[in-house]
Design an enzyme around this catalytic site. Structure first.
Site, PDB file in Angstrom:
ATOM      1  N   ASP A 144      -0.005   1.435 -11.793  1.00 26.03           N
ATOM      2  CA  ASP A 144      -0.930   2.493 -11.256  1.00 26.03           C
ATOM      3  C   ASP A 144      -0.596   3.552 -10.356  1.00 26.03           C
ATOM      4  O   ASP A 144       0.574   4.001 -10.181  1.00 26.03           O
ATOM      5  CB  ASP A 144      -2.111   1.627 -10.038  1.00 26.03           C
ATOM      6  CG  ASP A 144      -2.816   0.443 -11.071  1.00 26.03           C
ATOM      7  OD1 ASP A 144      -3.078   0.634 -12.162  1.00 26.03           O
ATOM      8  OD2 ASP A 144      -3.305  -0.275 -10.165  1.00 26.03           O
ATOM      9  N   THR A 176      -2.205  -6.378   1.513  1.00 29.69           N
ATOM     10  CA  THR A 176      -3.169  -5.471   1.329  1.00 29.69           C
ATOM     11  C   THR A 176      -3.568  -4.210   2.413  1.00 29.69           C
ATOM     12  O   THR A 176      -2.747  -4.574   3.514  1.00 29.69           O
ATOM     13  CB  THR A 176      -4.501  -6.475   1.365  1.00 29.69           C
ATOM     14  OG1 THR A 176      -5.497  -5.545   1.124  1.00 29.69           O
ATOM     15  CG2 THR A 176      -4.768  -6.919   2.881  1.00 29.69           C
ATOM     16  N   ALA A 177      -3.945  -3.266   1.879  1.00 31.71           N
ATOM     17  CA  ALA A 177      -3.758  -1.992   2.752  1.00 31.71           C
ATOM     18  C   ALA A 177      -4.623  -2.279   4.096  1.00 31.71           C
ATOM     19  O   ALA A 177      -4.162  -1.663   5.223  1.00 31.71           O
ATOM     20  CB  ALA A 177      -4.635  -0.990   2.033  1.00 31.71           C
ATOM     21  N   PRO A 199       0.947  -1.010   0.026  1.00 31.41           N
ATOM     22  CA  PRO A 199      -0.070   0.131  -0.094  1.00 31.41           C
ATOM     23  C   PRO A 199       0.884   1.427   0.076  1.00 31.41           C
ATOM     24  O   PRO A 199       0.266   2.298  -0.048  1.00 31.41           O
ATOM     25  CB  PRO A 199      -0.801  -0.175   1.387  1.00 31.41           C
ATOM     26  CG  PRO A 199       0.167  -0.917   2.287  1.00 31.41           C
ATOM     27  CD  PRO A 199       0.763  -1.856   1.381  1.00 31.41           C
ATOM     28  N   LYS A 229      -5.109   5.381 -11.683  1.00 25.77           N
ATOM     29  CA  LYS A 229      -6.334   5.738 -11.581  1.00 25.77           C
ATOM     30  C   LYS A 229      -6.646   6.562  -9.950  1.00 25.77           C
ATOM     31  O   LYS A 229      -5.871   5.914  -8.984  1.00 25.77           O
ATOM     32  CB  LYS A 229      -7.290   4.385 -11.128  1.00 25.77           C
ATOM     33  CG  LYS A 229      -7.307   3.622 -12.607  1.00 25.77           C
ATOM     34  CD  LYS A 229      -8.202   2.370 -12.455  1.00 25.77           C
ATOM     35  CE  LYS A 229      -7.982   1.250 -13.429  1.00 25.77           C
ATOM     36  NZ  LYS A 229      -8.885   0.163 -12.886  1.00 25.77           N
ATOM     37  N   ILE A 239      -7.827  -7.910  -3.733  1.00 27.90           N
ATOM     38  CA  ILE A 239      -8.567  -7.502  -2.625  1.00 27.90           C
ATOM     39  C   ILE A 239      -9.242  -6.084  -3.022  1.00 27.90           C
ATOM     40  O   ILE A 239      -8.351  -5.025  -2.980  1.00 27.90           O
ATOM     41  CB  ILE A 239      -7.772  -7.553  -1.138  1.00 27.90           C
ATOM     42  CG1 ILE A 239      -7.636  -9.039  -1.126  1.00 27.90           C
ATOM     43  CG2 ILE A 239      -8.922  -6.917  -0.217  1.00 27.90           C
ATOM     44  CD1 ILE A 239      -7.109  -9.207   0.454  1.00 27.90           C
ATOM     45  N   MET A 278     -12.074   2.443   0.875  1.00 25.07           N
ATOM     46  CA  MET A 278     -12.543   3.460  -0.237  1.00 25.07           C
ATOM     47  C   MET A 278     -13.997   3.985   0.408  1.00 25.07           C
ATOM     48  O   MET A 278     -14.730   4.140  -0.319  1.00 25.07           O
ATOM     49  CB  MET A 278     -13.009   2.745  -1.637  1.00 25.07           C
ATOM     50  CG  MET A 278     -11.839   2.023  -2.190  1.00 25.07           C
ATOM     51  SD  MET A 278     -12.089   1.130  -3.902  1.00 25.07           S
ATOM     52  CE  MET A 278     -12.833  -0.281  -2.898  1.00 25.07           C
ATOM     53  N   GLY A 316      -1.448  -1.543  -6.776  1.00 25.19           N
ATOM     54  CA  GLY A 316      -1.630  -1.137  -5.187  1.00 25.19           C
ATOM     55  C   GLY A 316      -1.957  -2.345  -4.225  1.00 25.19           C
ATOM     56  O   GLY A 316      -2.824  -3.021  -4.568  1.00 25.19           O
TER      57      GLY A 316
END
Length: 507
Positions: free
Chosen positions: A36, A119-120, A13, A58, A94, A174, A89
């Site tokens: 990305d 994963t973040a 991340p 993005k 996920i 998000m 990322g």
């Protein structure tokens, strides 16, 4: 032509050290990298020069390339027989679109491999001191997307079911734009309005920010602290452990963003040292170098082997490229046994030390002019051969002053400096997240920055920034562009620059 292969690689991340060993190996062996927006800059800037780099970044509501076109690009590159690293990322699967990309590759008979990433939701909580699970407080963890939380018909998240769960940690991706709706849904579903919650902005970056509050107060925290993506929300009793387990933010340069203009192939140690001290490194090389062998120069050098003579180094690059070429051509470092060695400053002397050579002379001031003037005051150069190791941009003051003193100066150009462009997407990130500190390790790094940015961009970048110079020659070039030098390293080396920064922020 047979098809190539696509590797869907999770980069983690933010902290470049979180990419897996497998991912890093593949990254440096591929022909092309498709990357990305949130990829750590260091992973891109340190790629081999031969690697093709394609930016498909993005951000929320801003797609440089639509997903369908990304899918088609991967197929096209593989059909050209290329080995492709699709660098994404966090983790590819996920809340990413790695699964969609893999399906398209399979449909087009393109071989692929999925390389998991950290994963973040796991990494950012760990870097904030919040465990996802705890034997007493949370026996389960759920990852959910906060995207489209207001559109109940579109959202596939069962907020009411999650709200009724007990001894659980909820990690929400998000969700910045949807935080009011997320909180309302959870409380309406039966979750306590006072349950602990946290928001982690830019997690695992050294500019990470973590704030905790009861769930019902989190929307106000987001507005008051101006939280922007990327950010992760955590809901659950484990948030209360943050005050005991926090560790990442306790370093001397935490939160400082430091721009490094040094060539990336020389800067890895500098990147690591700054990251270890808690800084966020902005790897923005403004120059690059390559070997530039002079046949005539080496022929002249061969003629003076075996005589009493000098060799003069005025840069770390000169040491590096000279050594490689000398070993390749002459095969043995003992050939330098008859030479006295001069170095322009501590950084060059340090580079010599790395190849087990110690300079006989270092001037009191790290400039080529001081080196030449001081060395002729101390030594007789009448009819003495001097090999002057240099690049294409070096000035000729050493040659002129030593020639006037009677020396036979043999210029030996071992490298060429030129001004590169930054990979696509880098300038936009620099403007979005500008540095606190800008470091210059040579006059040419200053010239390079002034070429890469237009005057307005340069003025905006420099406004209110701490500008750090490696030594007097570099400071002279900085000032010649109307830029104020905040700090100049006492020891003219990268460790000297880092010491100056530490002292400045720990007064």
């Amino acid at each position: 032509m047979s098809n190539g292969k696509v590797y869907l690689i999770g980069a983690g991340p933010g902290d470049p050290g979180l990419i897996t060993v497998r991912g890093l190996e593949l990254l440096h062996d591929c022909d092309v990298v498709v990357y990305d927006h949130l990829i750590p800059d260091e992973l891109i800037i340190t790629l081999p020069g031969k690697t093709e780099k394609i930016y498909v970044g993005k951000r929320a509501s801003d797609h440089t390339l639509p997903q369908d076109e990304i899918n088609s690009l991967l197929v096209k590159l593989a059909r050209q027989g290329k080995t492709v690293a699709r660098l994404k990322g966090s983790d590819p699967l996920i809340f990413g679109r790695g699964g969609e990309e893999a399906r398209v590759l399979r449909e087009n008979n393109i071989s692929f491999e999925i390389v998991p990433g950290v994963t973040a939701g796991i990494a950012t909580t760990a870097y904030s001191g919040i465990p996802c699970t705890d034997r007493d407080l949370a026996s389960a963890v759920v990852f959910v997307t906060g995207h489209k939380a207001r559109e109940k018909d579109s959202s596939s998240v069962a907020w009411d079911c999650i709200a009724r769960a007990r001894n659980i940690t909820i990690i929400i991706y998000m969700g910045v734009a949807e935080i009011d709706n997320i909180v309302s849904n959870l409380i309406a579903g039966g979750m306590s309005a006072r349950i602990p919650s946290a928001v982690i902005e830019r997690g695992t970056f050294p500019t990470q920010r973590t704030y905790t509050a009861p769930l019902e107060e989190m929307p106000e925290v987001v507005r008051a602290k101006n939280i922007r993506p990327p950010a992760i929300f955590v809901v659950g009793e484990v948030v209360n452990l943050q005050k005991y387990l926090s560790w990442y933010e306790d370093r001397p340069l935490f939160g400082k963003r430091i721009m490094v203009t040094r060539p990336s192939d020389q800067a890895r140690e500098m990147y690591k040292s700054l990251r270890d001290l808690g800084a966020e490194v902005l790897p923005y090389p403004t120059i690059t170098t390559e070997s530039s062998e002079s046949e005539e120069g080496w022929q002249d050098f061969n003629k003076i082997v075996g005589y009493r003579k000098w060799i003069i180094f005025t840069s770390e690059n000169g040491v590096r490229y000279f050594y490689r070429q000398m070993v390749s051509r002459l095969g043995d470092i003992r050939i330098l046994g008859g030479f006295k060695i001069a170095a322009v400053g501590f950084g060059t002397a340090r580079a010599l030390g790395e190849i087990s050579l110690k300079p006989d002379f270092i001037p009191s001031r790290a400039t080529t002019e001081s080196l030449a003037e001081e060395i002729i005051d101390k030594y007789d150069f009448q009819n003495i051969p001097v090999a002057r190791v240099r690049g294409n941009l070096g000035d000729d003051r050493v040659e002129r002053i030593l020639t006037e003193a009677g020396a036979e100066v043999l210029p030996l150009q071992t490298y060429r400096t030129f001004y590169p462009g930054w990979p696509e997407g880098f300038k936009e990130k620099l403007i979005e997240y500008p540095p606190d500190i800008i470091t210059f390790t040579s006059g040419s790094t200053v010239e390079g920055l002034c070429r890469l940015l237009d005057p307005d961009e340069l003025d905006e970048l420099l406004k209110g920034k701490v500008v750090v110079s490696i030594g007097p020659s570099t400071s002279d070039v900085i000032r010649s562009h109307g830029i104020e030098v905040t700090l100049e390293a006492v020891e003219h080396s990268v460790p000297g620059i880092i010491r100056e920064i530490l002292q400045y922020y720990n007064k």
